[in-house]
Scaffold this motif. Structure first.
Motif, PDB file in Angstrom:
ATOM      1  N   MET A   1      23.459   4.564  -7.597  1.00  0.00           N
ATOM      2  CA  MET A   1      22.119   5.121  -7.522  1.00  0.00           C
ATOM      3  C   MET A   1      21.077   4.052  -7.856  1.00  0.00           C
ATOM      4  SD  MET A   1      21.014   7.967  -6.720  1.00  0.00           S
ATOM      5  CE  MET A   1      19.958   9.286  -6.943  1.00  0.00           C
ATOM      6  N   ILE A   2      21.383   3.183  -8.784  1.00  0.00           N
ATOM      7  CA  ILE A   2      20.450   2.127  -9.175  1.00  0.00           C
ATOM      8  C   ILE A   2      20.293   1.121  -8.041  1.00  0.00           C
ATOM      9  CG2 ILE A   2      20.066   0.212 -10.766  1.00  0.00           C
ATOM     10  CD1 ILE A   2      21.353   1.904 -12.928  1.00  0.00           C
ATOM     11  N   SER A   3      21.389   0.792  -7.356  1.00  0.00           N
ATOM     12  CA  SER A   3      21.304  -0.168  -6.255  1.00  0.00           C
ATOM     13  C   SER A   3      20.484   0.406  -5.092  1.00  0.00           C
ATOM     14  CB  SER A   3      22.688  -0.573  -5.778  1.00  0.00           C
ATOM     15  OG  SER A   3      23.362   0.526  -5.225  1.00  0.00           O
ATOM     16  N   LEU A   4      20.602   1.694  -4.847  1.00  0.00           N
ATOM     17  CA  LEU A   4      19.806   2.340  -3.796  1.00  0.00           C
ATOM     18  C   LEU A   4      18.321   2.296  -4.146  1.00  0.00           C
ATOM     19  CD1 LEU A   4      19.768   3.912  -1.145  1.00  0.00           C
ATOM     20  CD2 LEU A   4      20.020   5.999  -2.479  1.00  0.00           C
ATOM     21  N   ALA A   5      17.987   2.546  -5.391  1.00  0.00           N
ATOM     22  CA  ALA A   5      16.587   2.495  -5.839  1.00  0.00           C
ATOM     23  C   ALA A   5      16.058   1.069  -5.755  1.00  0.00           C
ATOM     24  CB  ALA A   5      16.476   3.037  -7.256  1.00  0.00           C
ATOM     25  N   SER A   6      16.861   0.097  -6.126  1.00  0.00           N
ATOM     26  CA  SER A   6      16.393  -1.295  -6.071  1.00  0.00           C
ATOM     27  C   SER A   6      16.174  -1.745  -4.617  1.00  0.00           C
ATOM     28  CB  SER A   6      17.371  -2.224  -6.791  1.00  0.00           C
ATOM     29  OG  SER A   6      18.618  -2.228  -6.141  1.00  0.00           O
ATOM     30  N   VAL A   7      17.029  -1.312  -3.697  1.00  0.00           N
ATOM     31  CA  VAL A   7      16.839  -1.646  -2.287  1.00  0.00           C
ATOM     32  C   VAL A   7      15.568  -0.996  -1.753  1.00  0.00           C
ATOM     33  CG1 VAL A   7      17.783  -1.279   0.032  1.00  0.00           C
ATOM     34  CG2 VAL A   7      19.287  -2.050  -1.802  1.00  0.00           C
ATOM     35  N   LEU A   8      15.308   0.236  -2.137  1.00  0.00           N
ATOM     36  CA  LEU A   8      14.096   0.926  -1.712  1.00  0.00           C
ATOM     37  C   LEU A   8      12.848   0.229  -2.254  1.00  0.00           C
ATOM     38  CD1 LEU A   8      12.900   3.366  -0.232  1.00  0.00           C
ATOM     39  CD2 LEU A   8      13.062   4.622  -2.381  1.00  0.00           C
ATOM     40  N   LEU A  10      12.605  -2.912  -3.211  1.00  0.00           N
ATOM     41  CA  LEU A  10      12.513  -4.217  -2.570  1.00  0.00           C
ATOM     42  C   LEU A  10      11.945  -4.096  -1.149  1.00  0.00           C
ATOM     43  CD1 LEU A  10      13.093  -7.222  -2.857  1.00  0.00           C
ATOM     44  CD2 LEU A  10      15.366  -6.791  -1.935  1.00  0.00           C
ATOM     45  N   THR A  11      12.355  -3.073  -0.407  1.00  0.00           N
ATOM     46  CA  THR A  11      11.839  -2.841   0.940  1.00  0.00           C
ATOM     47  C   THR A  11      10.348  -2.529   0.907  1.00  0.00           C
ATOM     48  OG1 THR A  11      14.004  -1.974   1.617  1.00  0.00           O
ATOM     49  CG2 THR A  11      12.115  -1.452   3.029  1.00  0.00           C
ATOM     50  N   ILE A  12       9.930  -1.696  -0.011  1.00  0.00           N
ATOM     51  CA  ILE A  12       8.502  -1.367  -0.152  1.00  0.00           C
ATOM     52  C   ILE A  12       7.705  -2.607  -0.534  1.00  0.00           C
ATOM     53  CG2 ILE A  12       6.838  -0.060  -1.536  1.00  0.00           C
ATOM     54  CD1 ILE A  12       8.912   2.223  -1.593  1.00  0.00           C
ATOM     55  N   TYR A  16       4.728  -4.277   1.695  1.00  0.00           N
ATOM     56  CA  TYR A  16       3.399  -4.459   1.112  1.00  0.00           C
ATOM     57  C   TYR A  16       2.956  -5.920   1.206  1.00  0.00           C
ATOM     58  CZ  TYR A  16      -0.390  -4.771  -2.240  1.00  0.00           C
ATOM     59  OH  TYR A  16      -1.598  -5.024  -2.830  1.00  0.00           O
ATOM     60  N   LEU A  17       3.846  -6.853   0.890  1.00  0.00           N
ATOM     61  CA  LEU A  17       3.490  -8.275   0.969  1.00  0.00           C
ATOM     62  C   LEU A  17       3.220  -8.690   2.421  1.00  0.00           C
ATOM     63  CD1 LEU A  17       5.932  -9.838  -1.648  1.00  0.00           C
ATOM     64  CD2 LEU A  17       3.467  -9.484  -1.860  1.00  0.00           C
ATOM     65  N   SER A  18       3.946  -8.143   3.365  1.00  0.00           N
ATOM     66  CA  SER A  18       3.689  -8.412   4.784  1.00  0.00           C
ATOM     67  C   SER A  18       2.300  -7.923   5.172  1.00  0.00           C
ATOM     68  CB  SER A  18       4.712  -7.727   5.673  1.00  0.00           C
ATOM     69  OG  SER A  18       5.996  -8.029   5.301  1.00  0.00           O
ATOM     70  N   TYR A  19       1.951  -6.741   4.717  1.00  0.00           N
ATOM     71  CA  TYR A  19       0.645  -6.173   4.998  1.00  0.00           C
ATOM     72  C   TYR A  19      -0.468  -7.054   4.423  1.00  0.00           C
ATOM     73  CZ  TYR A  19      -3.387  -3.088   4.474  1.00  0.00           C
ATOM     74  OH  TYR A  19      -4.642  -2.572   4.490  1.00  0.00           O
ATOM     75  N   VAL A  20      -0.325  -7.468   3.170  1.00  0.00           N
ATOM     76  CA  VAL A  20      -1.338  -8.296   2.516  1.00  0.00           C
ATOM     77  C   VAL A  20      -1.463  -9.638   3.232  1.00  0.00           C
ATOM     78  CG1 VAL A  20      -1.883  -9.542   0.386  1.00  0.00           C
ATOM     79  CG2 VAL A  20      -1.133  -7.168   0.280  1.00  0.00           C
ATOM     80  N   PHE A  21      -0.335 -10.234   3.597  1.00  0.00           N
ATOM     81  CA  PHE A  21      -0.358 -11.524   4.272  1.00  0.00           C
ATOM     82  C   PHE A  21      -1.038 -11.438   5.632  1.00  0.00           C
ATOM     83  CE2 PHE A  21       1.664 -14.604   7.149  1.00  0.00           C
ATOM     84  CZ  PHE A  21       1.228 -15.779   6.535  1.00  0.00           C
ATOM     85  N   THR A  22      -0.694 -10.458   6.441  1.00  0.00           N
ATOM     86  CA  THR A  22      -1.299 -10.340   7.768  1.00  0.00           C
ATOM     87  C   THR A  22      -2.783  -9.970   7.688  1.00  0.00           C
ATOM     88  OG1 THR A  22      -0.520  -8.056   7.954  1.00  0.00           O
ATOM     89  CG2 THR A  22       0.829  -9.759   8.979  1.00  0.00           C
ATOM     90  N   LYS A  23      -3.149  -9.196   6.691  1.00  0.00           N
ATOM     91  CA  LYS A  23      -4.556  -8.849   6.521  1.00  0.00           C
ATOM     92  C   LYS A  23      -5.370 -10.091   6.150  1.00  0.00           C
ATOM     93  CE  LYS A  23      -7.444  -5.282   4.756  1.00  0.00           C
ATOM     94  NZ  LYS A  23      -7.763  -4.330   5.772  1.00  0.00           N
TER      95      LYS A  23
END
Length: 116
Positions: A1-8, A10-12, A16-23
Motif C-alpha cells: 500500500m505504501i509503494s502504491l501511494a509513493s508511485v501516485l 511521484l506521478t503527481i 506538476y513539474l512538467s506543467y510548471v516547466f512548460t508554463k
C-alpha cells in the motif's frame, strides 16, 4: 500500500513539474513578434515552408518572401498602403483573415508583372 501511494505521489509530482516547466517556457514565446527597431506586421503562408510578410524597419515597410532556404525582398511598401489598425487587430485567430494583406500582395504582384 505504501509503494502504491509513493508511485501516485511521484506521478503527481512529475505532472506538476512538467506543467510548471512548460508554463515558464511558454512565457518567452508570445504572440508579439518584433524588437525595438524591427517588427513583422503581417504574414501570409503560401505553402509548406513558404510565406510572404510585411516587415516594419524603423519608419519603412517592406514586402518580403520567405522560403526555407532564403528571404527575398519583393518590394518596399509605402506607409499609406498599410492600414496599421487593421494589421494590429488582425492577428490570426483561426487561419482566416488578412483581407488587406491579400489586396496589398495582389497590388504589388500585378505591378511586378506589368514591369516585365
Amino acid at each position: 500500500m505504501i509503494s502504491l501511494a509513493s508511485v501516485l505521489i511521484l506521478t503527481i509530482l512529475i505532472l506538476y513539474l512538467s506543467y510548471v516547466f512548460t508554463k515558464s517556457l511558454g512565457k518567452g514565446i508570445g504572440l508579439k513578434r518584433g524588437g525595438t527597431c524591427m517588427q513583422m506586421l503581417d504574414r501570409l503562408p503560401l505553402g509548406q515552408d513558404k510565406a510572404v510578410a510585411v516587415v516594419r524597419l524603423g519608419s519603412r515597410y517592406y514586402l518580403i518572401g520567405i522560403a526555407s532556404s532564403q528571404i527575398t525582398l519583393l518590394a518596399e511598401v509605402s506607409g499609406e498602403d498599410i492600414n496599421l489598425k487593421t494589421v494590429e487587430s488582425s492577428l490570426p485567430a483561426g487561419g482566416e483573415g488578412y483581407p488587406d494583406f491579400k489586396k496589398l500582395l495582389k497590388k504589388y504582384t500585378d505591378r511586378h508583372r506589368k514591369d516585365e
